[in-house]
Write a protein that holds these residues in place. Sequence first.
Motif, PDB file in Angstrom:
ATOM      1  N   THR A 146       0.834  -1.202   0.000  1.00  0.00           N
ATOM      2  CA  THR A 146       0.000   0.000   0.000  1.00  0.00           C
ATOM      3  C   THR A 146       0.869   1.252   0.000  1.00  0.00           C
ATOM      4  O   THR A 146       0.615   2.200  -0.765  1.00  0.00           O
ATOM      5  CB  THR A 146      -0.932   0.002   1.221  1.00  0.00           C
ATOM      6  OG1 THR A 146      -1.742  -1.190   1.200  1.00  0.00           O
ATOM      7  CG2 THR A 146      -1.835   1.215   1.212  1.00  0.00           C
ATOM      8  N   LYS A 147       1.907   1.256   0.814  1.00  0.00           N
ATOM      9  CA  LYS A 147       2.787   2.418   0.909  1.00  0.00           C
ATOM     10  C   LYS A 147       3.540   2.657  -0.394  1.00  0.00           C
ATOM     11  O   LYS A 147       3.529   3.773  -0.931  1.00  0.00           O
ATOM     12  CB  LYS A 147       3.779   2.217   2.057  1.00  0.00           C
ATOM     13  CG  LYS A 147       4.759   3.366   2.227  1.00  0.00           C
ATOM     14  CD  LYS A 147       5.735   3.096   3.360  1.00  0.00           C
ATOM     15  CE  LYS A 147       6.751   4.218   3.495  1.00  0.00           C
ATOM     16  NZ  LYS A 147       7.738   3.950   4.575  1.00  0.00           N
ATOM     17  N   LYS A 148       4.198   1.629  -0.923  1.00  0.00           N
ATOM     18  CA  LYS A 148       5.018   1.795  -2.123  1.00  0.00           C
ATOM     19  C   LYS A 148       4.154   2.097  -3.348  1.00  0.00           C
ATOM     20  O   LYS A 148       4.528   2.903  -4.204  1.00  0.00           O
ATOM     21  CB  LYS A 148       5.852   0.546  -2.366  1.00  0.00           C
ATOM     22  CG  LYS A 148       6.861   0.222  -1.269  1.00  0.00           C
ATOM     23  CD  LYS A 148       7.851   1.339  -1.051  1.00  0.00           C
ATOM     24  CE  LYS A 148       8.871   0.972   0.020  1.00  0.00           C
ATOM     25  NZ  LYS A 148       9.781   2.115   0.331  1.00  0.00           N
ATOM     26  N   ALA A 149       3.002   1.433  -3.446  1.00  0.00           N
ATOM     27  CA  ALA A 149       2.126   1.649  -4.600  1.00  0.00           C
ATOM     28  C   ALA A 149       1.628   3.094  -4.649  1.00  0.00           C
ATOM     29  O   ALA A 149       1.632   3.726  -5.711  1.00  0.00           O
ATOM     30  CB  ALA A 149       0.955   0.677  -4.564  1.00  0.00           C
ATOM     31  N   LEU A 150       1.230   3.623  -3.500  1.00  0.00           N
ATOM     32  CA  LEU A 150       0.722   4.992  -3.460  1.00  0.00           C
ATOM     33  C   LEU A 150       1.826   6.012  -3.717  1.00  0.00           C
ATOM     34  O   LEU A 150       1.581   7.087  -4.267  1.00  0.00           O
ATOM     35  CB  LEU A 150       0.046   5.266  -2.122  1.00  0.00           C
ATOM     36  CG  LEU A 150      -1.310   4.579  -1.910  1.00  0.00           C
ATOM     37  CD1 LEU A 150      -1.799   4.761  -0.479  1.00  0.00           C
ATOM     38  CD2 LEU A 150      -2.346   5.120  -2.897  1.00  0.00           C
TER      39      LEU A 150
END
Length: 225
Positions: A146-150
């Motif tokens: 979630t962190k890296k994708a956003l």
Amino acid sequence: MPLKFIHQNYLKYNKGKGFICCHVDALHATPPAADLFTDKIVENLIKKTGCAGIVGTVSRNHADLNRSPNGDNDEGIKEYRNAIKDILEFLDILDHVNNHLTQPYLHLSFHGMKDIHHGPYAIEVGTVHGQSCSMEIRSWFEEILTKKALEIIPEIEVVFDKKFIGNKSIVFHRLGDGKGYSGYHHNFNTFQIELSRTVRSKHCSKIVDIFSRIINDFQTTFVIN
């Protein structure tokens, strides 16, 4: 420099550089009914991280490698499972006495979904409601993805175990199927990654960037070097 693959009847695979405890695969990469661009994602992740990778070379209409043996795909499933074992042996993390892994292992299986399911910018992760991985690894994976994708694709939506929870066959690599395939027990962690068509076709390099960071973080966080 092009990747060198071991070619078999139903798939091809690259064993990686022998130190990254992860393999990525694109089992539905071949037409007809192909998950387009998933083979390129896998090949680029192999190049970028040094992990192993498997690419299906027959259509799912002929033999679906993302299923349990069903009479039509038995030889293909045998090849697929043997390729995984070859990768684990190359990494030297397989305890042959009990068929357990001596290190945590990450398996990312890439697939394609239509934009209509969760929108054009979407990733769904299937774990068969947590059965294909440990609770610890699932929590880590949800947080870091979630962190890296956003960070890389701000408009992305990441969901877990909603519409595409993963075929039950991904659980067998961990828990076995009760029919002769024992799996590799608690250190084997599989995530089925469904990517929307727009993300696959227009943001392939960004997807590779996201998952290469995740693979590298898994290696540094969980694997004892």
